[in-house]
Design a protein around this motif. Sequence first.
Motif, PDB file in Angstrom:
ATOM      1  N   ALA A  47       0.814  -1.215   0.000  1.00 21.78           N
ATOM      2  CA  ALA A  47       0.000   0.000   0.000  1.00 21.78           C
ATOM      3  C   ALA A  47       0.844   1.259   0.000  1.00 21.78           C
ATOM      4  CB  ALA A  47      -0.924   0.007   1.214  1.00 21.78           C
ATOM      5  N   GLN A  48       1.970   1.228   0.729  1.00 22.73           N
ATOM      6  CA  GLN A  48       2.726   2.458   0.975  1.00 22.73           C
ATOM      7  C   GLN A  48       4.152   2.425   0.457  1.00 22.73           C
ATOM      8  OE1 GLN A  48       1.789   4.455   4.736  1.00 22.73           O
ATOM      9  NE2 GLN A  48       3.977   4.561   5.155  1.00 22.73           N
ATOM     10  N   GLY A  49       4.756   1.234   0.392  1.00 18.16           N
ATOM     11  CA  GLY A  49       6.090   1.118  -0.182  1.00 18.16           C
ATOM     12  C   GLY A  49       7.244   1.367   0.754  1.00 18.16           C
ATOM     13  N   ASN A  50       6.954   1.754   2.012  1.00 17.13           N
ATOM     14  CA  ASN A  50       8.039   1.995   2.965  1.00 17.13           C
ATOM     15  C   ASN A  50       7.492   1.961   4.385  1.00 17.13           C
ATOM     16  OD1 ASN A  50       6.736   4.484   3.422  1.00 17.13           O
ATOM     17  ND2 ASN A  50       8.025   5.535   1.940  1.00 17.13           N
ATOM     18  N   GLY A  51       8.379   2.220   5.342  1.00 21.68           N
ATOM     19  CA  GLY A  51       7.975   2.254   6.739  1.00 21.68           C
ATOM     20  C   GLY A  51       8.689   1.195   7.559  1.00 21.68           C
ATOM     21  N   SER A  52       8.739   1.412   8.874  1.00 23.49           N
ATOM     22  CA  SER A  52       9.429   0.474   9.764  1.00 23.49           C
ATOM     23  C   SER A  52       8.534  -0.687  10.178  1.00 23.49           C
ATOM     24  CB  SER A  52       9.906   1.205  11.023  1.00 23.49           C
ATOM     25  OG  SER A  52       8.796   1.553  11.846  1.00 23.49           O
ATOM     26  N   CYS A  53       7.214  -0.488  10.133  1.00 24.41           N
ATOM     27  CA  CYS A  53       6.213  -1.470  10.585  1.00 24.41           C
ATOM     28  C   CYS A  53       6.271  -1.711  12.094  1.00 24.41           C
ATOM     29  CB  CYS A  53       6.315  -2.788   9.830  1.00 24.41           C
ATOM     30  SG  CYS A  53       5.894  -2.620   8.074  1.00 24.41           S
ATOM     31  N   ALA A  54       6.910  -0.802  12.827  1.00 24.81           N
ATOM     32  CA  ALA A  54       6.911  -0.899  14.285  1.00 24.81           C
ATOM     33  C   ALA A  54       5.493  -0.790  14.833  1.00 24.81           C
ATOM     34  CB  ALA A  54       7.787   0.202  14.884  1.00 24.81           C
ATOM     35  N   ASP A  55       4.677   0.067  14.213  1.00 24.41           N
ATOM     36  CA  ASP A  55       3.293   0.211  14.680  1.00 24.41           C
ATOM     37  C   ASP A  55       2.506  -1.080  14.476  1.00 24.41           C
ATOM     38  OD1 ASP A  55       3.426   0.489  11.920  1.00 24.41           O
ATOM     39  OD2 ASP A  55       2.275   2.350  11.836  1.00 24.41           O
ATOM     40  N   ILE A  56       2.818  -1.818  13.418  1.00 24.60           N
ATOM     41  CA  ILE A  56       2.163  -3.115  13.193  1.00 24.60           C
ATOM     42  C   ILE A  56       2.576  -4.108  14.275  1.00 24.60           C
ATOM     43  CG2 ILE A  56       2.076  -5.101  11.618  1.00 24.60           C
ATOM     44  CD1 ILE A  56       2.169  -3.083   9.301  1.00 24.60           C
ATOM     45  N   ALA A  57       3.842  -4.073  14.664  1.00 29.82           N
ATOM     46  CA  ALA A  57       4.305  -4.955  15.744  1.00 29.82           C
ATOM     47  C   ALA A  57       3.575  -4.646  17.038  1.00 29.82           C
ATOM     48  CB  ALA A  57       5.811  -4.807  15.931  1.00 29.82           C
ATOM     49  N   ALA A  58       3.414  -3.361  17.358  1.00 24.75           N
ATOM     50  CA  ALA A  58       2.734  -2.975  18.594  1.00 24.75           C
ATOM     51  C   ALA A  58       1.291  -3.456  18.598  1.00 24.75           C
ATOM     52  CB  ALA A  58       2.789  -1.465  18.778  1.00 24.75           C
ATOM     53  N   SER A  59       0.590  -3.265  17.479  1.00 22.06           N
ATOM     54  CA  SER A  59      -0.808  -3.684  17.405  1.00 22.06           C
ATOM     55  C   SER A  59      -0.948  -5.201  17.443  1.00 22.06           C
ATOM     56  CB  SER A  59      -1.455  -3.132  16.124  1.00 22.06           C
ATOM     57  OG  SER A  59      -1.617  -1.734  16.200  1.00 22.06           O
ATOM     58  N   THR A  60       0.053  -5.901  16.964  1.00 20.61           N
ATOM     59  CA  THR A  60       0.008  -7.366  16.944  1.00 20.61           C
ATOM     60  C   THR A  60       0.354  -7.974  18.300  1.00 20.61           C
ATOM     61  OG1 THR A  60       0.654  -7.361  14.598  1.00 20.61           O
ATOM     62  CG2 THR A  60       0.868  -9.436  15.794  1.00 20.61           C
ATOM     63  N   TYR A  61       1.443  -7.520  18.904  1.00 20.96           N
ATOM     64  CA  TYR A  61       1.983  -8.168  20.096  1.00 20.96           C
ATOM     65  C   TYR A  61       1.525  -7.525  21.401  1.00 20.96           C
ATOM     66  CZ  TYR A  61       5.201 -10.970  17.262  1.00 20.96           C
ATOM     67  OH  TYR A  61       5.735 -11.871  16.368  1.00 20.96           O
ATOM     68  N   GLY A  62       1.290  -6.205  21.409  1.00 21.56           N
ATOM     69  CA  GLY A  62       0.911  -5.520  22.629  1.00 21.56           C
ATOM     70  C   GLY A  62       2.089  -5.279  23.559  1.00 21.56           C
ATOM     71  N   GLY A  63       1.845  -4.533  24.644  1.00 23.20           N
ATOM     72  CA  GLY A  63       2.845  -4.283  25.665  1.00 23.20           C
ATOM     73  C   GLY A  63       3.966  -3.349  25.229  1.00 23.20           C
ATOM     74  N   TRP A  64       5.089  -3.458  25.932  1.00 23.31           N
ATOM     75  CA  TRP A  64       6.313  -2.719  25.609  1.00 23.31           C
ATOM     76  C   TRP A  64       7.167  -3.600  24.706  1.00 23.31           C
ATOM     77  CZ3 TRP A  64       7.426   2.156  27.733  1.00 23.31           C
ATOM     78  CH2 TRP A  64       6.605   2.570  28.781  1.00 23.31           C
ATOM     79  N   LEU A  65       7.659  -3.046  23.617  1.00 23.17           N
ATOM     80  CA  LEU A  65       8.452  -3.827  22.680  1.00 23.17           C
ATOM     81  C   LEU A  65       9.751  -3.117  22.328  1.00 23.17           C
ATOM     82  CD1 LEU A  65       5.773  -4.945  20.041  1.00 23.17           C
ATOM     83  CD2 LEU A  65       6.664  -6.298  21.942  1.00 23.17           C
ATOM     84  N   ASN A  66      10.842  -3.873  22.386  1.00 23.89           N
ATOM     85  CA  ASN A  66      12.075  -3.448  21.736  1.00 23.89           C
ATOM     86  C   ASN A  66      11.991  -3.963  20.302  1.00 23.89           C
ATOM     87  OD1 ASN A  66      15.519  -4.639  21.940  1.00 23.89           O
ATOM     88  ND2 ASN A  66      14.711  -2.858  20.884  1.00 23.89           N
TER      89      ASN A  66
END
Length: 362
Positions: free
Chosen positions: A157-176
């Motif tokens: 859809a966008q062609g770039n990005g870190s996808c950190a926000d996707i990790a947060a929405s998937t796993y929850g909590g505090w993430l490194n």
Amino acid sequence: MNAERYMVRAPGKLFVAGEYAVTEPKQDSLIIAVDRYLSVDIQANRSNRLDLPQLKLTDISWKLDEEKVTFSVQDQRLNFIKHVIETFIAYAGEQSPVHIFVTSELDDRSGKKYGLGSSAALSVALMTALLKFSTNSQAAKDPLTIFKLASIAHFKAQGNGSCADIAASTYGGWLNYRSFDSDWLIAQLNQAQSVSALVQSDWPDLKITPLKQPEELHFLIGWTKESAQTAPMVAKVRNLKTEQPERYQAFLQDSQRAVEQIITGFQQGEVEPIFAGITANRAALKMIGTEAGVPIESPALTKLIEAVSTHGAAKTSGAGGGDCGIAFVSDPADCEHIYQLWTKAGIDPLDIHVSTDGVVIY
């Protein structure tokens, strides 16, 4: 007709540290899921139908032609949904028709936008809902599969990005979080690598490590009542990579040192390294913002941060320029005092906390 019905809920996100740098290889960041959610209600239907009432997009149908989705209306806001559905079909095959109903509490009811990552939460919740409803429902229980599929859809859809926000929405909590090699993923997509093969692959450099919040650490969020256009700011910072490579590399090194210090504090359960790392990351972001001509720390965000200076540490969150700022203190008695200072400065304290859950199916 399939009589099953599911509700899937995914949390929003906030960046804590490592912004801008996280898009580069082997750069650590810290991100959290927050207890504001986007929900997808999915059930069997005679034809494929979509409702997003809060966006005034209702009774939308879609058709498939060679795994490509065509909606009954044209609206740019449907772009992420289109790519999520197409990525899902490429992975699991065409399924029986469904009715999808999307609601969100990531923004205020009045329409105020907080910058909590609605597109990521939508991608995660919708992908999980489609997987749960499919013949491959076991995949809906695997967070890494969900993360990879939502990230593939995001890149399409966008062609770039870190996808950190996707990790947060998937796993929850505090993430490194450390991003995968985006050039590798783009190359795989350009080579028409199958989605199934991509999901089964090891993604170079990807790291998603849960962290435990120290008991003495208290986390506050303030909203500046200003919104920011993220894409132009990110583009200007990225331009420094070619225009002033030495300064850009210095920023990456400063950011990495600061984030490592914060992570050490979490791992050891000590607040002082966290405060020091937050302060150092703020300095790095201010420097790169000045060099790139980007107002990462707006006057309102500066007020938010300075109100915390004698109590703990604070900084911008995400791309900056507006939206939210974050603060850390060790004394719970300081929280109310900081809220009062923020309110006096025109900043709204938000009753938002860390969501320990990632995406959940009901």
